[in-house]
Design a protein around this motif. Structure first.
Motif, PDB file in Angstrom:
ATOM      1  N   UNK A  43       0.866  -1.175   0.000  1.00 31.31           N
ATOM      2  CA  UNK A  43       0.000   0.000   0.000  1.00 31.31           C
ATOM      3  C   UNK A  43       0.902   1.225   0.000  1.00 31.31           C
ATOM      4  N   UNK A  44       0.629   2.175  -0.930  1.00 33.67           N
ATOM      5  CA  UNK A  44       1.514   3.342  -1.028  1.00 33.67           C
ATOM      6  C   UNK A  44       0.710   4.560  -1.429  1.00 33.67           C
ATOM      7  N   UNK A  45       1.190   5.724  -0.922  1.00 37.18           N
ATOM      8  CA  UNK A  45       0.663   7.023  -1.320  1.00 37.18           C
ATOM      9  C   UNK A  45       1.851   7.948  -1.552  1.00 37.18           C
ATOM     10  N   UNK A  46       1.571   9.230  -1.745  1.00 37.81           N
ATOM     11  CA  UNK A  46       2.667  10.176  -1.951  1.00 37.81           C
ATOM     12  C   UNK A  46       3.524  10.354  -0.700  1.00 37.81           C
ATOM     13  N   UNK A  90       5.950  -6.749   8.903  1.00 33.92           N
ATOM     14  CA  UNK A  90       5.362  -5.492   8.465  1.00 33.92           C
ATOM     15  C   UNK A  90       6.460  -4.453   8.317  1.00 33.92           C
ATOM     16  N   UNK A  91       6.446  -3.773   7.152  1.00 31.44           N
ATOM     17  CA  UNK A  91       7.342  -2.642   6.936  1.00 31.44           C
ATOM     18  C   UNK A  91       6.479  -1.410   6.702  1.00 31.44           C
ATOM     19  N   UNK A  92       6.740  -0.324   7.436  1.00 35.88           N
ATOM     20  CA  UNK A  92       5.928   0.878   7.351  1.00 35.88           C
ATOM     21  C   UNK A  92       6.849   2.086   7.359  1.00 35.88           C
ATOM     22  N   UNK A  93       6.588   3.019   6.425  1.00 35.18           N
ATOM     23  CA  UNK A  93       7.451   4.200   6.335  1.00 35.18           C
ATOM     24  C   UNK A  93       6.605   5.423   6.058  1.00 35.18           C
ATOM     25  N   UNK A  94       6.715   6.433   6.927  1.00 35.85           N
ATOM     26  CA  UNK A  94       6.112   7.751   6.696  1.00 35.85           C
ATOM     27  C   UNK A  94       7.198   8.604   6.062  1.00 35.85           C
ATOM     28  N   UNK A  95       7.122   8.791   4.752  1.00 37.61           N
ATOM     29  CA  UNK A  95       8.229   9.333   3.970  1.00 37.61           C
ATOM     30  C   UNK A  95       8.610  10.743   4.424  1.00 37.61           C
ATOM     31  N   UNK A  96       9.891  11.022   4.307  1.00 37.51           N
ATOM     32  CA  UNK A  96      10.449  12.291   4.758  1.00 37.51           C
ATOM     33  C   UNK A  96       9.866  13.464   3.964  1.00 37.51           C
ATOM     34  N   UNK A 150      11.721  -0.799  -4.299  1.00 35.38           N
ATOM     35  CA  UNK A 150      10.900   0.368  -4.610  1.00 35.38           C
ATOM     36  C   UNK A 150      11.783   1.444  -5.223  1.00 35.38           C
ATOM     37  N   UNK A 151      11.283   2.058  -6.298  1.00 35.20           N
ATOM     38  CA  UNK A 151      11.930   3.223  -6.899  1.00 35.20           C
ATOM     39  C   UNK A 151      10.944   4.372  -6.803  1.00 35.20           C
ATOM     40  N   UNK A 152      11.192   5.308  -5.857  1.00 33.25           N
ATOM     41  CA  UNK A 152      10.268   6.398  -5.571  1.00 33.25           C
ATOM     42  C   UNK A 152      10.813   7.684  -6.192  1.00 33.25           C
ATOM     43  N   UNK A 153      10.005   8.295  -7.044  1.00 30.25           N
ATOM     44  CA  UNK A 153      10.417   9.531  -7.704  1.00 30.25           C
ATOM     45  C   UNK A 153      10.067  10.733  -6.801  1.00 30.25           C
ATOM     46  N   UNK A 154      11.100  11.527  -6.429  1.00 32.88           N
ATOM     47  CA  UNK A 154      10.883  12.676  -5.547  1.00 32.88           C
ATOM     48  C   UNK A 154      10.099  13.755  -6.265  1.00 32.88           C
ATOM     49  N   UNK A 155       9.259  14.450  -5.497  1.00 32.65           N
ATOM     50  CA  UNK A 155       8.483  15.539  -6.080  1.00 32.65           C
ATOM     51  C   UNK A 155       9.362  16.763  -6.322  1.00 32.65           C
ATOM     52  N   UNK A 156      10.346  16.984  -5.422  1.00 36.02           N
ATOM     53  CA  UNK A 156      11.282  18.107  -5.595  1.00 36.02           C
ATOM     54  C   UNK A 156      12.702  17.572  -5.440  1.00 36.02           C
ATOM     55  N   UNK A 157      13.599  18.111  -6.212  1.00 35.71           N
ATOM     56  CA  UNK A 157      14.971  17.632  -6.194  1.00 35.71           C
ATOM     57  C   UNK A 157      15.692  18.148  -4.961  1.00 35.71           C
ATOM     58  N   UNK A 179      -3.810   7.703   9.043  1.00 35.42           N
ATOM     59  CA  UNK A 179      -5.175   7.973   8.580  1.00 35.42           C
ATOM     60  C   UNK A 179      -5.178   8.952   7.424  1.00 35.42           C
ATOM     61  N   UNK A 180      -4.297   9.954   7.508  1.00 40.13           N
ATOM     62  CA  UNK A 180      -4.228  10.933   6.428  1.00 40.13           C
ATOM     63  C   UNK A 180      -3.760  10.285   5.135  1.00 40.13           C
ATOM     64  N   UNK A 181      -2.824   9.330   5.245  1.00 38.07           N
ATOM     65  CA  UNK A 181      -2.342   8.616   4.060  1.00 38.07           C
ATOM     66  C   UNK A 181      -3.456   7.764   3.448  1.00 38.07           C
ATOM     67  N   UNK A 182      -4.205   7.083   4.323  1.00 38.46           N
ATOM     68  CA  UNK A 182      -5.304   6.249   3.824  1.00 38.46           C
ATOM     69  C   UNK A 182      -6.371   7.113   3.165  1.00 38.46           C
ATOM     70  N   UNK A 183      -6.679   8.264   3.787  1.00 33.46           N
ATOM     71  CA  UNK A 183      -7.677   9.169   3.214  1.00 33.46           C
ATOM     72  C   UNK A 183      -7.208   9.701   1.859  1.00 33.46           C
ATOM     73  N   UNK A 184      -5.929  10.039   1.791  1.00 30.62           N
ATOM     74  CA  UNK A 184      -5.389  10.532   0.523  1.00 30.62           C
ATOM     75  C   UNK A 184      -5.472   9.451  -0.555  1.00 30.62           C
TER      76      UNK A 184
END
Length: 415
Positions: free
Chosen positions: A34-37, A48-54, A73-80, A103-108
């Motif tokens: 499960x992934x969001x921005x 279980x692996x869980x990460x609230x991205x920086x 996982x290859x995650x593309x950053x929104x800003x360099x 909860x905010x991640x799930x809602x998003x």
């Protein structure tokens, strides 16, 4: 409680983050991602692996692959920019804060799914609209083509009609001219006759003679014959084959045997059956009852009914053949062979009327022989049945199987 995965690895560039999560020997079907921005979770019970991205990433442009027991996982950053940590959870212990982030991640993710579903629905609607517009355009073009063809047909038909009218007018004018010419000729001849002496000219002598001969011939002819209908009666035949293809003596002999069977029972003494009802003394009624018991799977009861019917009339081939089928079901193979042979003996002479019954008797006896591993005798019966009904695909297949079994046994014995 899930086991939190701590031995993950991550690397980064100014535009992407690479995360490697070991799967602890789990297969790909057991992994749930499960992934969001701003949130990433990999669940493969009990781990279980869980990460609230920086920082936020482009989830739509990110990828996840499984290779050599690892989730990559290859995650593309929104800003360099370079991250100091992979997650904001680093150094945080407030459960409520983490819960709010989750909860905010799930809602998003839900909002994103709704937006994606809405966009998909709009796209489907646009495609339907485009398809409908295209179909309507094609129908309009087809309708215009049909109208053009109809107009062309109408013009062609009108031109042909006009040409036909002109031809008719020309013919009528030609006919009118001919009639005028004939009228003038007739008028001229009348004027010439008036100028002659009065009185009608007499016919030539040869014409008078010819007319007299024709009148005499008509007088000698007989009156027309009155109309009527001739009735033809054909002798009905019992057998469906043509007379030139039938064996008349054999057919007559078979009919005579059937008549002898139907005239009554052949039992010498019927006193032992006095307690039976009128129906129970009828072999045909007993045969139908036995057939119903056979269909119901009550083979022993069917045999008992067939036995009683044969005691009343022992010359009905169907009773022996049907009892043979019951013995086959109960694995009484020798009795099945005996009853089938008796049925074939009574089904003589072989004619078209008893072909189906003979085929069944041959198949039942052949099956019993094969069950006793007497395959040569069984093959002979199946070949006899196939000769009666050459187009029967089931018989062809069974005959081929028996022949293959015999050939296989011969090869084994030679070795």
């Amino acid at each position: 409680m899930p086991v939190i995965v701590q031995d993950y690895k991550w690397e980064q560039t100014d535009s992407a983050v690479f995360v490697s999560v070991p799967l602890k020997g789990m297969s790909a079907s057991q992994v749930d991602v499960f992934s969001t921005d701003e949130y990433l979770k990999v669940r493969f019970p009990p781990f279980l692996f869980e990460a609230f991205l920086f920082a936020p990433v482009e989830d739509d442009k990110s990828t996840a692959t499984i290779k050599k027991g690892e989730m990559l996982f290859t995650l593309q950053k929104r800003s360099k920019e370079m991250w100091s940590h992979l997650t904001v959870k680093h150094g945080m212990s407030d459960k409520e804060t983490l819960k709010d982030l989750r909860l905010r991640a799930i809602q998003a993710a839900q909002e994103k799914a709704v937006a994606r579903s809405k966009a998909k629905a709009e796209k489907v609607q646009e495609e339907k609209k485009y398809t409908l517009d295209t179909m309507m355009k094609l129908e309009d073009e087809e309708r215009a083509t049909i109208q053009k063809m109809k107009a062309g047909e109408r013009n062609r038909a009108a031109a042909e009609l006009e040409a036909w009218k002109m031809q008719q007018s020309a013919r009528e004018e030609e006919e009118a001219g001919r009639r005028r010419k004939q009228a003038k000729e007739s008028e001229r001849m009348t004027e010439e006759q008036r100028s002659r002496k009065p009185g009608l000219p007499s016919l030539p002598k040869s014409s008078q003679t010819t007319r007299a001969v024709q009148q005499e011939k008509r007088a000698d002819l007989p009156a027309p014959r009155s109309s009527g209908a001739i009735k033809i009666h054909f002798t009905p035949r019992v057998f469906p084959t043509a007379l030139r293809e039938s064996r008349v003596p054999e057919e007559e002999e078979w009919l005579k045997k059937q008549a002898e069977i139907r005239r009554g029972g052949v039992c010498a003494d019927l006193h032992e059956f006095e307690d039976l009802s009128e129906e129970e003394r009828n072999p045909d009624w007993l045969k139908e009852k036995g057939d119903k018991l056979f269909v119901a799977g009550n083979y022993q009861a069917a045999i008992n009914v067939y036995d009683l019917a044969l005691r009343l009339n022992g010359k009905i081939p169907a009773l022996y053949s049907n009892r043979a089928a019951c013995h086959l079901k109960m694995r009484n193979l020798h009795k099945a062979i005996e009853d089938s042979s008796k049925a074939l003996e009574l089904l003589t002479p072989p004619v078209a009327d008893n072909a189906g019954a003979r085929m069944k008797a041959h198949v039942r006896r052949g099956t019993a022989f094969c069950e006793l591993e007497l395959y040569v005798e069984g093959l002979q019966d199946y070949q006899a049945a196939l000769k009666i009904d050459p187009g029967n695909s089931a018989l062809q297949a069974d005959t081929q199987k028996i022949r293959a079994t015999i050939q296989g046994g011969s090869e084994t014995s030679k070795t």
